[in-house]
Design a protein around this motif. Structure first.
Motif, PDB file in Angstrom:
ATOM      1  N   SER A 139      47.528  43.467  66.846  1.00 53.17           N
ATOM      2  CA  SER A 139      47.735  45.151  67.174  1.00 53.17           C
ATOM      3  C   SER A 139      47.063  45.913  66.224  1.00 53.17           C
ATOM      4  O   SER A 139      47.051  47.113  66.006  1.00 53.17           O
ATOM      5  N   VAL A 140      46.331  45.392  65.131  1.00 55.39           N
ATOM      6  CA  VAL A 140      45.682  46.045  64.152  1.00 55.39           C
ATOM      7  C   VAL A 140      44.433  46.819  64.875  1.00 55.39           C
ATOM      8  O   VAL A 140      43.699  45.985  65.788  1.00 55.39           O
ATOM      9  N   ASP A 141      43.962  47.893  64.538  1.00 57.75           N
ATOM     10  CA  ASP A 141      42.957  48.761  65.173  1.00 57.75           C
ATOM     11  C   ASP A 141      41.707  47.978  65.032  1.00 57.75           C
ATOM     12  O   ASP A 141      41.440  47.370  63.979  1.00 57.75           O
ATOM     13  N   ASP A 142      40.978  47.781  66.027  1.00 52.97           N
ATOM     14  CA  ASP A 142      39.500  47.170  65.838  1.00 52.97           C
ATOM     15  C   ASP A 142      38.585  47.914  64.709  1.00 52.97           C
ATOM     16  O   ASP A 142      37.897  47.226  64.005  1.00 52.97           O
ATOM     17  N   PHE A 143      38.733  49.218  64.780  1.00 49.83           N
ATOM     18  CA  PHE A 143      37.873  49.945  63.735  1.00 49.83           C
ATOM     19  C   PHE A 143      38.174  49.529  62.355  1.00 49.83           C
ATOM     20  O   PHE A 143      37.179  49.182  61.553  1.00 49.83           O
ATOM     21  N   VAL A 144      39.369  49.107  62.005  1.00 51.71           N
ATOM     22  CA  VAL A 144      39.864  48.730  60.885  1.00 51.71           C
ATOM     23  C   VAL A 144      39.478  47.306  60.675  1.00 51.71           C
ATOM     24  O   VAL A 144      38.969  46.977  59.420  1.00 51.71           O
ATOM     25  N   GLN A 146      36.914  45.709  61.989  1.00 51.73           N
ATOM     26  CA  GLN A 146      35.457  45.589  61.787  1.00 51.73           C
ATOM     27  C   GLN A 146      34.945  45.979  60.439  1.00 51.73           C
ATOM     28  O   GLN A 146      33.875  45.450  59.805  1.00 51.73           O
ATOM     29  N   LYS A 386      43.200  37.244  68.329  1.00 52.65           N
ATOM     30  CA  LYS A 386      42.630  38.366  68.726  1.00 52.65           C
ATOM     31  C   LYS A 386      41.043  38.129  68.872  1.00 52.65           C
ATOM     32  O   LYS A 386      40.671  37.809  67.727  1.00 52.65           O
ATOM     33  N   THR A 419      47.357  48.151  56.635  1.00 59.09           N
ATOM     34  CA  THR A 419      47.541  48.756  58.037  1.00 59.09           C
ATOM     35  C   THR A 419      49.175  48.292  58.334  1.00 59.09           C
ATOM     36  O   THR A 419      49.878  49.516  58.862  1.00 59.09           O
ATOM     37  N   ARG A 423      52.667  51.059  58.796  1.00 60.41           N
ATOM     38  CA  ARG A 423      53.436  51.470  59.837  1.00 60.41           C
ATOM     39  C   ARG A 423      55.128  51.822  59.729  1.00 60.41           C
ATOM     40  O   ARG A 423      55.842  52.487  60.247  1.00 60.41           O
TER      41      ARG A 423
END
Length: 424
Positions: A139-144, A146, A386, A419, A423
């Motif tokens: 669920s962690v954002d791809d931008f974070v 990468q 993921k 991250t 939440r």
């Protein structure tokens, strides 16, 4: 409860800052949390806060219990003289300055939201997990992800660079010699890495320079120093190499000290040390002024051209000296060359650029992004959580993540862990 978690709470203000009071009932207005110090000394430098009507600027120290101040002997350390606030989870004793005044203490326990505590306990629960965040990783954002993996790739490069600097100091600042040692180690792959590295350390690189255009002598040197020419084998090429090695041994006063024995067990024949040593010899037969060529090259194809070699002709019909085999030209594969680029070329280019003050991270990122993702058990497990590996940059970052963060449960120092906790 971990002290790192309290650092996290303080750093990101994960508590109610509107009604803070010291244990003596004095109001606290938090202006700046300060700079997180990861070295020795107080935990946060240059914090700013108001206690009642007095403005304070100084350092903040954080502990699980107030009494940890004395457990860690801060009372005798001048580095803690400028602490303006002691932040604790549990207050069990007052802490005094040298002038006998009490250091203001803030109890954090009652200020933290239950949701944040729940998130912390969930992340660090003692149930058996491969990594702490495996339930939330996807669920962690791809931008974070990468951005964090790119940073971890450079962390891994820094670690490798430190090892190269040590090699450089023991090799009289001879970059060609260091390159040879690193290449030898990585030609040995995982099973024979130590053996090949010890072999390279047992050969003065000046000898390589003198004979690198003589294929048979170079092969005799590598096989002889590795201990592969010490038995009696009824093979013409073997006996020729023995004779050449005895000549080289006498000429250059060679000594076989501290050379780790080579392993054949459980290796696929193409990875036998005999084949890899012959290919290593061919690389040096093919490439003069090798270090300069590597520094000047930047693309995957350039390195493929350098490292795409076969063995000497003898090994087309052999895997060992003891037995012949079906004819097969044994070339270095692209996957093997990729490993050399990842584990030798990029680290040595990075190390050299640091010394020459010409670091070009964009070139290194472009190069490793040309390489396909690696395949091993760690990468496969992350990919099952993921799919995020687009190139070797991500897989190198994932290896660093697992080895240096997940294995030591450093979630609070990890962008992914932060991250997830943010939440709550």
């Amino acid at each position: 409860m971990q002290e790192d978690f309290l650092h996290y709470l303080w750093k990101y203000k994960k508590f109610d800052t509107s009604k803070l009071r010291t244990v003596l009932g004095e109001s606290i207005q938090l202006l700046q949390v300060g700079e997180h110090n990861l070295n020795s000394g107080p935990d946060f430098f240059n914090a700013q806060l108001k206690i009642e009507d007095q403005l304070w600027a100084g350092n903040v120290e954080i502990h699980i219990k107030s009494s940890d101040w004395y457990v860690h002997h801060h009372e005798i350390d001048p580095a803690y003289d400028n602490v303006i606030l002691h932040v604790v989870w549990e207050h069990d004793i007052d802490i005094f300055r040298k002038d006998n005044s009490v250091i203001p203490t803030l109890i954090l326990q009652d200020q933290v939201a239950k949701t944040a505590l729940h998130g912390y306990h969930q992340l660090f629960s003692k149930s058996q997990k491969w990594i702490n965040c495996e339930q939330d990783f996807a669920s962690v954002d791809d931008f974070v992800l990468q951005n964090w993996l790119e940073r971890l790739f450079f962390e891994r490069l820094e670690r490798k660079s430190n090892a190269i600097q040590e090699l450089l100091s023991t090799s009289k600042n001879d970059w060609e010699a260091v390159l040879f040692k690193l290449l030898a180690k990585n030609f040995g792959l995982k099973v024979n890495a130590d053996a090949f590295f010890s072999l390279a350390n047992a050969i003065d690189f000046k000898i390589i320079r003198k004979i690198q255009n003589k294929e048979q002598e170079l092969e005799a040197l590598l096989f002889g120093q590795s201990g592969l020419l010490e038995t009696n084998v009824e093979d013409e090429y073997y006996k020729t190499l023995q004779k050449d090695y005895q000549f080289l041994k006498q000429k250059f006063s060679l000594i076989q000290e501290h050379v780790v024995p080579l392993q054949f067990f459980r290796l696929r024949p193409p990875n036998f040390p005999t084949i890899r040593l012959s290919q290593l010899a061919q690389v040096y037969v093919k490439n003069n002024n090798f270090f300069s060529k590597i520094i000047e090259a930047n693309t995957k194809q350039e390195f493929y051209d350098m490292f795409k070699v076969t063995t000497s002709s003898y090994w087309n019909t052999h895997y060992t000296f003891q037995k012949s085999s079906k004819f097969l030209v044994k070339s270095t594969s692209n996957n093997f060359i990729d490993l050399l680029i990842i584990n030798t070329i990029i680290p040595i280019k990075f190390s050299y650029s640091k010394i020459s003050s010409q670091i070009n991270t964009e070139d290194l990122i472009a190069l490793i992004n040309e390489l396909d993702p690696e395949h091993n058990t760690v990468i496969k497990k992350f990919e099952s959580l993921k799919p995020i590996s687009k190139s070797a940059l991500q897989t190198q970052g994932l290896i660093q993540l697992k080895n240096e963060y997940c294995n030591y449960k450093k979630c609070l120092q990890c962008a992914i862990g932060n991250t997830i906790l943010n939440r709550f």
